[in-house]
Design a protein around this motif. Sequence first.
Motif, short mmCIF file in Angstrom:
data_model
loop_
_atom_site.label_atom_id
_atom_site.label_comp_id
_atom_site.label_asym_id
_atom_site.label_seq_id
_atom_site.Cartn_x
_atom_site.Cartn_y
_atom_site.Cartn_z
N ARG A 225 3.60 7.47 -1.95
CA ARG A 225 3.88 6.90 -0.64
C ARG A 225 2.66 6.16 -0.14
O ARG A 225 1.55 6.70 -0.17
CB ARG A 225 4.28 8.00 0.34
CG ARG A 225 5.53 8.76 -0.08
CD ARG A 225 5.84 9.89 0.88
NE ARG A 225 6.11 9.40 2.22
CZ ARG A 225 5.91 10.11 3.33
NH1 ARG A 225 5.40 11.32 3.25
NH2 ARG A 225 6.20 9.61 4.50
N TYR A 226 2.86 4.94 0.29
CA TYR A 226 1.73 4.11 0.70
C TYR A 226 1.95 3.50 2.08
O TYR A 226 3.05 3.11 2.42
CB TYR A 226 1.53 2.95 -0.29
CG TYR A 226 1.19 3.37 -1.70
CD1 TYR A 226 0.16 4.27 -1.95
CD2 TYR A 226 1.90 2.86 -2.79
CE1 TYR A 226 -0.17 4.65 -3.24
CE2 TYR A 226 1.59 3.23 -4.09
CZ TYR A 226 0.56 4.13 -4.31
OH TYR A 226 0.23 4.51 -5.60
N ASP A 227 0.88 3.41 2.83
CA ASP A 227 0.83 2.60 4.04
C ASP A 227 -0.04 1.39 3.72
O ASP A 227 -0.63 1.32 2.64
CB ASP A 227 0.22 3.42 5.19
CG ASP A 227 1.27 4.20 5.98
OD1 ASP A 227 2.47 3.89 5.83
OD2 ASP A 227 0.89 5.12 6.74
N PRO A 228 -0.12 0.42 4.65
CA PRO A 228 -0.99 -0.72 4.40
C PRO A 228 -2.39 -0.25 3.99
O PRO A 228 -2.93 0.71 4.54
CB PRO A 228 -1.03 -1.43 5.77
CG PRO A 228 0.29 -1.12 6.37
CD PRO A 228 0.61 0.29 5.93
N GLY A 229 -2.96 -0.93 3.00
CA GLY A 229 -4.30 -0.60 2.54
C GLY A 229 -4.33 0.29 1.31
O GLY A 229 -5.40 0.54 0.76
N ALA A 230 -3.16 0.75 0.87
CA ALA A 230 -3.12 1.61 -0.32
C ALA A 230 -2.09 1.08 -1.31
O ALA A 230 -1.06 0.52 -0.93
CB ALA A 230 -2.77 3.04 0.07
#
Length: 408
Positions: A29-34
């Motif tokens: 699971r990723y948010d912006p920046g990952a």
Amino acid sequence: MSTLKKLAVASAALGLLAASSSGVFAQKRYDPGASDTEIKIGNIMPYSGPASAYGVIGKTEEAYFKKINAEGGINGRKINFISYDDAYSPPKTVEQARKLVESDEVLLVFNPLGTPPNTAIQKYLNSKKVPQLFVATGATKWNDPKAFPWTMGWQPNYQSEAQIYARYILKNKPDAKIAVLYQNDDYGKDYLKGFKDGLGAKAASMIVVEESYEVSQPTIDSNIVKLKSLNADVFFNVTTPKFAAQAIKKMNEIGWKPMHFLNNVSASIGSVMKPAGFENSQDIISSAYFKDPTDAQWKNDPGMKAWNEFLDKYYPEANRADGSVMYAYNVAQGLVHVLKACGDDLTRANVMKQAASIKDLQLGGLLPGVKVNTSATDFAPISQVQLMRFKGETWELFGEILSGDVGG
């Protein structure tokens, strides 16, 4: 087996494979920046301006993340460290924070420095639900998970540190006449509050003068002359490195020799004590929570050896007498610990969850007995210090590991 049955078995196998694969992918699971390959970390430092002595913190962190990347990164992902200069100017800090979040799209803002700069961006980052993680300031307000769940401190808070000095004065010099010099902002006022709280009912009679200065002043020489004229025999020096060095020099010039307490954010030998003159710095009392690289007792310490090996390879030009280099090394290790704990769930919410779940973390650069602990209700990772006195060309630790009484 008939062709029909073979097809059915093959189809079922493919279905199981797809299900198991989707399970694996679902865990990422990723948010912006990952992403699968990168973790973008934002940072804001005063590389210029009145607090530029602290710029070495950002440079050390950059070097440490290069080391991590060279060793394979965090769970296979490389750190992309993006650090901007705000010159210790809150309006500039806001501008850089917006750039990091809205343009660079970092996963989090790590270790931005200074109380006024962090105050300026705290509401913005919390409204955007972007971690403002391990801020480089000991203001007490960073430990307020209810009001600001996306902001977390790192170092011992200023009020607790000031309380410890106050208790020492009450015990060892109960008839003291105290002069306080503090920076006229949230950083200085936080120390002043903790100091008064520590003195308790005696604060009004023991403190003979509270003198503030502006960070924009070129010098605090006139402030020091004024303090000496009031015949104080104890001095609580709440200043950042540039002004701390000025104060120590000026005190020697005018022959003022009170019992001198210096806040630990300016206890660096490289950026304060040496420029001020070792001969002028004798017997100053401060506090520490990480190892002093100039202290011979750590010569064969495994943590210190690892620190030196890191600098030899990734930051050989570093001033090893500057405490800010050791500070940065420790806090960078703290972030790596959190990111590793996140695994493949590199969301901003999980970053804060893991940051708030640290239990008895021991880092090689911290003093023995000082451990990092957090919880959902405690956003103050380090709460212990030990007093130290300047002797010769180094600090000498004395007494036990102490904790202040201030929570969030």
